[in-house]
Design an enzyme around this catalytic site. Structure first.
Site, short mmCIF file in Angstrom:
data_model
loop_
_atom_site.label_atom_id
_atom_site.label_comp_id
_atom_site.label_asym_id
_atom_site.label_seq_id
_atom_site.Cartn_x
_atom_site.Cartn_y
_atom_site.Cartn_z
CG ASP A 131 -1.96 -1.08 1.18
OD1 ASP A 131 -2.29 -1.53 0.07
OD2 ASP A 131 -2.44 -1.50 2.26
CG ASP A 175 -6.56 -1.77 -1.11
OD1 ASP A 175 -6.74 -2.98 -1.27
OD2 ASP A 175 -5.66 -1.29 -0.41
#
Length: 206
Positions: A154, A168
């Site tokens: 991320d 995501d």
């Protein structure tokens, strides 16, 4: 004089028939390949999402120092490298192996639904979900600490929101679209629940 009206009536019918036949044939031609066409669109979108997600993760790992976030808009929007063992937005961090199996099930389920799909909106939503699921699934399989337990990369941080990635975002956007389609009665085959119920009611009143 008596022969003119029948000839006049027959002529418009003869002219009108070919367009009806051609339109029905055209509709049938469009209907037959619809599931295959929607599946191709779904897979193409998923491939684009997957490729973009993979590329951005490779660049993030290569250029972003975990200890030195890159500022985009002050401290509100930054590029912050984080290894996430959980689900989207760092949820369920202690269930990596289960999340991996769920991702596999999502991929299989989306492909099965896509084989009978006729709605372009459903193809869009499922394509986003499939591309995002594949992007994070690859991380869980191939990244450390090991297969089925790999940590997802991320790197996008926006305010108080948990750090996330392209996959995501695609999953969340796709899920929101699918929920909206369900709420408004749009079926995967392109039909509408409200329309079918209204027509059935009208037929019942007749």
């Amino acid at each position: 004089m008596t022969d003119d009206p029948p000839e006049h009536d027959a002529h418009p019918d003869a002219v009108a028939e070919p367009p009806v036949a051609s339109s029905s044939a055209g509709t049938a031609a469009k209907d037959v390949p619809a599931p295959a066409r929607r599946l191709r669109e779904l897979l193409a979108l998923a491939a684009v999402i997957f490729g973009f997600d993979l590329l951005t993760k490779v660049l993030a790992v290569h250029y972003i120092d975990p200890a030195d976030p890159v500022s985009i808009v002050g401290d509100t929007v930054t590029l912050t490298l984080v290894r996430n063992p959980g689900a989207a937005f760092s949820m369920a961090t202690g269930m990596t192996w289960l999340l991996t199996l769920v991702a596999v099930a999502v991929v299989v389920g989306v492909i099965r639904i896509g084989r009978t799909l006729r709605s372009g909106w459903w193809a869009l939503g499922l394509g986003l979900v499939l591309g995002g699921a594949l992007g994070n699934l690859v991380d869980r399989i191939f990244r450390s600490p090991g297969p089925l337990q790999g940590h997802v990369v991320d790197f996008v941080s926006v305010g108080w929101w948990p750090v996330f990635n392209v996959a995501d975002s695609a999953i969340v956007c796709g899920a929101i679209l699918l929920v909206a389609l369900t709420v408004f009665g749009v079926e995967p085959d392109g039909s509408r629940k409200t329309g079918s119920s209204d027509s059935s009611r009208k037929e019942a009143h007749k």
